[in-house]
Design a protein around this motif. Structure first.
Motif, PDB file in Angstrom:
ATOM      1  N   LYS A  43       9.841  -4.826  -8.707  1.00 12.90           N
ATOM      2  CA  LYS A  43      10.232  -5.193  -7.365  1.00 12.90           C
ATOM      3  C   LYS A  43      10.357  -6.879  -7.284  1.00 12.90           C
ATOM      4  O   LYS A  43       9.524  -7.491  -8.303  1.00 12.90           O
ATOM      5  CB  LYS A  43       9.303  -4.736  -6.576  1.00 12.90           C
ATOM      6  CG  LYS A  43       8.689  -3.218  -6.290  1.00 12.90           C
ATOM      7  CD  LYS A  43       7.849  -2.865  -5.794  1.00 12.90           C
ATOM      8  CE  LYS A  43       8.210  -2.964  -4.079  1.00 12.90           C
ATOM      9  NZ  LYS A  43       7.073  -2.310  -3.160  1.00 12.90           N
ATOM     10  N   ASP A  44      10.973  -7.426  -6.290  1.00 11.58           N
ATOM     11  CA  ASP A  44      11.230  -8.806  -6.138  1.00 11.58           C
ATOM     12  C   ASP A  44       9.774  -9.286  -5.498  1.00 11.58           C
ATOM     13  O   ASP A  44       9.568 -10.737  -5.750  1.00 11.58           O
ATOM     14  CB  ASP A  44      12.353  -9.221  -5.399  1.00 11.58           C
ATOM     15  CG  ASP A  44      13.592  -8.872  -6.307  1.00 11.58           C
ATOM     16  OD1 ASP A  44      13.657  -8.928  -7.365  1.00 11.58           O
ATOM     17  OD2 ASP A  44      14.641  -8.522  -5.558  1.00 11.58           O
ATOM     18  N   LYS A  45       9.262  -8.632  -4.695  1.00 11.93           N
ATOM     19  CA  LYS A  45       7.992  -9.079  -4.025  1.00 11.93           C
ATOM     20  C   LYS A  45       6.976  -7.766  -3.861  1.00 11.93           C
ATOM     21  O   LYS A  45       7.505  -6.665  -3.899  1.00 11.93           O
ATOM     22  CB  LYS A  45       8.280  -9.623  -2.682  1.00 11.93           C
ATOM     23  CG  LYS A  45       8.725  -8.673  -1.869  1.00 11.93           C
ATOM     24  CD  LYS A  45       8.906  -9.691  -0.486  1.00 11.93           C
ATOM     25  CE  LYS A  45       9.382  -8.807   0.854  1.00 11.93           C
ATOM     26  NZ  LYS A  45       8.972  -9.578   2.251  1.00 11.93           N
ATOM     27  N   ILE A  46       5.806  -8.102  -3.539  1.00 12.08           N
ATOM     28  CA  ILE A  46       4.888  -6.988  -3.222  1.00 12.08           C
ATOM     29  C   ILE A  46       4.154  -7.452  -2.072  1.00 12.08           C
ATOM     30  O   ILE A  46       4.355  -8.632  -1.503  1.00 12.08           O
ATOM     31  CB  ILE A  46       4.098  -6.733  -4.322  1.00 12.08           C
ATOM     32  CG1 ILE A  46       3.085  -7.954  -4.864  1.00 12.08           C
ATOM     33  CG2 ILE A  46       4.784  -6.191  -5.142  1.00 12.08           C
ATOM     34  CD1 ILE A  46       2.132  -7.538  -5.676  1.00 12.08           C
ATOM     35  N   ARG A  47       3.863  -6.333  -1.219  1.00 11.18           N
ATOM     36  CA  ARG A  47       3.005  -6.657   0.063  1.00 11.18           C
ATOM     37  C   ARG A  47       1.411  -6.267  -0.221  1.00 11.18           C
ATOM     38  O   ARG A  47       1.284  -5.159  -0.509  1.00 11.18           O
ATOM     39  CB  ARG A  47       3.704  -6.071   1.095  1.00 11.18           C
ATOM     40  CG  ARG A  47       5.105  -6.668   1.390  1.00 11.18           C
ATOM     41  CD  ARG A  47       5.843  -5.676   2.541  1.00 11.18           C
ATOM     42  NE  ARG A  47       6.062  -6.465   3.604  1.00 11.18           N
ATOM     43  CZ  ARG A  47       5.662  -6.198   5.032  1.00 11.18           C
ATOM     44  NH1 ARG A  47       5.434  -4.651   4.891  1.00 11.18           N
ATOM     45  NH2 ARG A  47       5.842  -6.889   6.032  1.00 11.18           N
ATOM     46  N   MET A  48       0.554  -7.035   0.125  1.00  8.69           N
ATOM     47  CA  MET A  48      -0.749  -6.859   0.073  1.00  8.69           C
ATOM     48  C   MET A  48      -1.615  -6.928   1.168  1.00  8.69           C
ATOM     49  O   MET A  48      -1.275  -7.916   2.131  1.00  8.69           O
ATOM     50  CB  MET A  48      -1.385  -7.547  -1.144  1.00  8.69           C
ATOM     51  CG  MET A  48      -0.801  -7.405  -2.500  1.00  8.69           C
ATOM     52  SD  MET A  48      -1.406  -8.300  -4.045  1.00  8.69           S
ATOM     53  CE  MET A  48      -2.883  -7.541  -4.235  1.00  8.69           C
ATOM     54  N   VAL A  49      -2.688  -6.408   1.378  1.00  9.02           N
ATOM     55  CA  VAL A  49      -3.644  -6.433   2.359  1.00  9.02           C
ATOM     56  C   VAL A  49      -5.084  -6.616   1.895  1.00  9.02           C
ATOM     57  O   VAL A  49      -5.499  -5.977   0.875  1.00  9.02           O
ATOM     58  CB  VAL A  49      -3.640  -5.185   3.408  1.00  9.02           C
ATOM     59  CG1 VAL A  49      -4.873  -5.305   4.427  1.00  9.02           C
ATOM     60  CG2 VAL A  49      -2.457  -5.017   3.951  1.00  9.02           C
ATOM     61  N   PHE A  50      -5.593  -7.609   2.288  1.00  4.48           N
ATOM     62  CA  PHE A  50      -7.080  -8.144   1.759  1.00  4.48           C
ATOM     63  C   PHE A  50      -8.305  -7.717   2.789  1.00  4.48           C
ATOM     64  O   PHE A  50      -7.979  -8.141   4.109  1.00  4.48           O
ATOM     65  CB  PHE A  50      -6.764  -9.691   1.381  1.00  4.48           C
ATOM     66  CG  PHE A  50      -6.056  -9.613   0.017  1.00  4.48           C
ATOM     67  CD1 PHE A  50      -6.677  -9.310  -0.966  1.00  4.48           C
ATOM     68  CD2 PHE A  50      -4.620 -10.099   0.454  1.00  4.48           C
ATOM     69  CE1 PHE A  50      -5.665  -9.811  -2.001  1.00  4.48           C
ATOM     70  CE2 PHE A  50      -3.956 -10.371  -0.869  1.00  4.48           C
ATOM     71  CZ  PHE A  50      -4.442 -10.137  -1.982  1.00  4.48           C
ATOM     72  N   ALA A  51      -9.194  -7.604   2.379  1.00  7.44           N
ATOM     73  CA  ALA A  51     -10.461  -7.437   3.333  1.00  7.44           C
ATOM     74  C   ALA A  51     -11.152  -8.819   3.322  1.00  7.44           C
ATOM     75  O   ALA A  51     -11.266  -9.320   1.945  1.00  7.44           O
ATOM     76  CB  ALA A  51     -11.436  -6.370   2.751  1.00  7.44           C
ATOM     77  N   ALA A  52     -11.839  -9.117   4.278  1.00  7.65           N
ATOM     78  CA  ALA A  52     -12.554 -10.578   4.181  1.00  7.65           C
ATOM     79  C   ALA A  52     -13.948 -10.200   4.691  1.00  7.65           C
ATOM     80  O   ALA A  52     -14.634  -9.661   5.845  1.00  7.65           O
ATOM     81  CB  ALA A  52     -12.132 -11.377   5.416  1.00  7.65           C
ATOM     82  N   ALA A  53     -15.006 -10.045   3.512  1.00 10.34           N
ATOM     83  CA  ALA A  53     -16.130  -9.981   3.759  1.00 10.34           C
ATOM     84  C   ALA A  53     -17.297 -10.339   2.305  1.00 10.34           C
ATOM     85  O   ALA A  53     -16.581 -10.570   1.252  1.00 10.34           O
ATOM     86  CB  ALA A  53     -16.631  -8.574   3.751  1.00 10.34           C
ATOM     87  N   PRO A  54     -18.254 -10.801   2.512  1.00  6.84           N
ATOM     88  CA  PRO A  54     -19.250 -11.119   1.334  1.00  6.84           C
ATOM     89  C   PRO A  54     -19.168 -10.085   0.178  1.00  6.84           C
ATOM     90  O   PRO A  54     -19.288 -10.545  -0.909  1.00  6.84           O
ATOM     91  CB  PRO A  54     -20.634 -11.315   1.991  1.00  6.84           C
ATOM     92  CG  PRO A  54     -20.566 -11.517   3.358  1.00  6.84           C
ATOM     93  CD  PRO A  54     -19.308 -10.727   3.967  1.00  6.84           C
ATOM     94  N   SER A  55     -18.903  -8.906   0.705  1.00  6.96           N
ATOM     95  CA  SER A  55     -18.857  -7.960  -0.512  1.00  6.96           C
ATOM     96  C   SER A  55     -17.572  -8.139  -1.485  1.00  6.96           C
ATOM     97  O   SER A  55     -17.523  -7.516  -2.528  1.00  6.96           O
ATOM     98  CB  SER A  55     -18.970  -6.421  -0.033  1.00  6.96           C
ATOM     99  OG  SER A  55     -17.638  -6.304   0.762  1.00  6.96           O
TER     100      SER A  55
END
Length: 256
Positions: A43-55
């Protein structure tokens, strides 16, 4: 990377247990990086989702140190945000991810959830429209002490939610976790409402990588893996995803 000390397939989910949270986070980061590079060969690009936490700290730190990831081809999202915090409040998840990931690796695009206290519904609509533009390739997430994924706490979790993004009221255990994590001094400081990606939005991704260290998560991990698949423990639905790896350490899943 590091050799896991125990592995098991539970329904469709692959469990991997490591001796320490550092080994867990580093191995997860290299697995995510490899998945990113494999996808970008197709693929030319990918889409990602990230969590925000100390873990997620060990995972995010290692991910920023892997040199050959083409971040310019990544479109990045995050999965939740408080309603009512000042834009410069250190507890904002957008600020956490900017500090520990986005400002370091500089993805090609970054979409931040920025709810206006007066009209957060509008932000839900805007962010859902961005998610709808194309599919999500990878979600990197944790599990809360009450079994939540993103801010889908048991009282508001819906495995068949018609929405991609919604406003939720945070339950007491979720808000107390923010104090336990050192993000707030007392529960009175923790906002009562947030914007979150829903469970169907998270599970729509091609790959899920979930990093869950620490003794405070032991009950949630147990319920996710050994209990029924139910919104009483929202993370239990991860067992139904065909490409989900759960990374834990000995504290969150002790090995006899």
């Amino acid at each position: 990377m590091y050799k896991y000390v125990y592995t098991e397939k539970i329904d469709q989910l692959q469990l991997r247990v490591f001796s320490t949270r550092e080994q867990m986070g580093k191995t997860a980061a290299y697995d995510v990086a490899n998945a990113m590079k494999d996808l970008l060969q197709k693929k030319d690009k990918i889409r990602m989702v990230f969590a925000a936490a100390p873990s997620q700290s060990e995972f995010l730190k290692t991910l920023t140190e892997i040199k050959d990831i083409p971040w310019e081809k990544v479109e990045a999202f995050h999965m939740d945000e408080y309603i009512g915090l000042d834009l410069d409040a250190p507890q904002r998840f957008s600020g956490f991810l900017r500090k520990y990931l986005f400002d370091i690796v500089k993805p090609g695009k970054v979409h931040l959830i920025m709810p206006d206290k007066a009209n957060p519904d509008k932000e839900c609509e805007r962010y859902a429209a961005l998610l709808d533009e194309q599919g999500i390739d990878i979600v990197c997430l944790g599990i809360g002490e009450n079994g939540h994924i993103a801010f889908n706490d048991p009282p508001v979790a819906d495995f068949n939610d018609p929405k991609k993004v919604k406003i939720v009221e945070l339950d007491h255990m979720c808000r107390q976790q923010q104090v336990n994590d050192g993000c707030f001094n007392s529960i009175d400081e923790v906002p009562t409402h947030a914007v979150t990606l829903t469970i169907p939005a998270l599970l729509s991704a091609g790959y899920l990588f979930s990093m869950v260290p620490g003794v405070n998560k032991k009950e949630a991990v147990y319920n996710s893996l050994r209990g029924p698949v139910t919104t009483g423990c929202p993370a239990s639905i991860l067992r139904n995803h065909s490409n989900c790896i759960l990374y834990v350490d000995r504290d969150s899943f002790p090995i006899e």
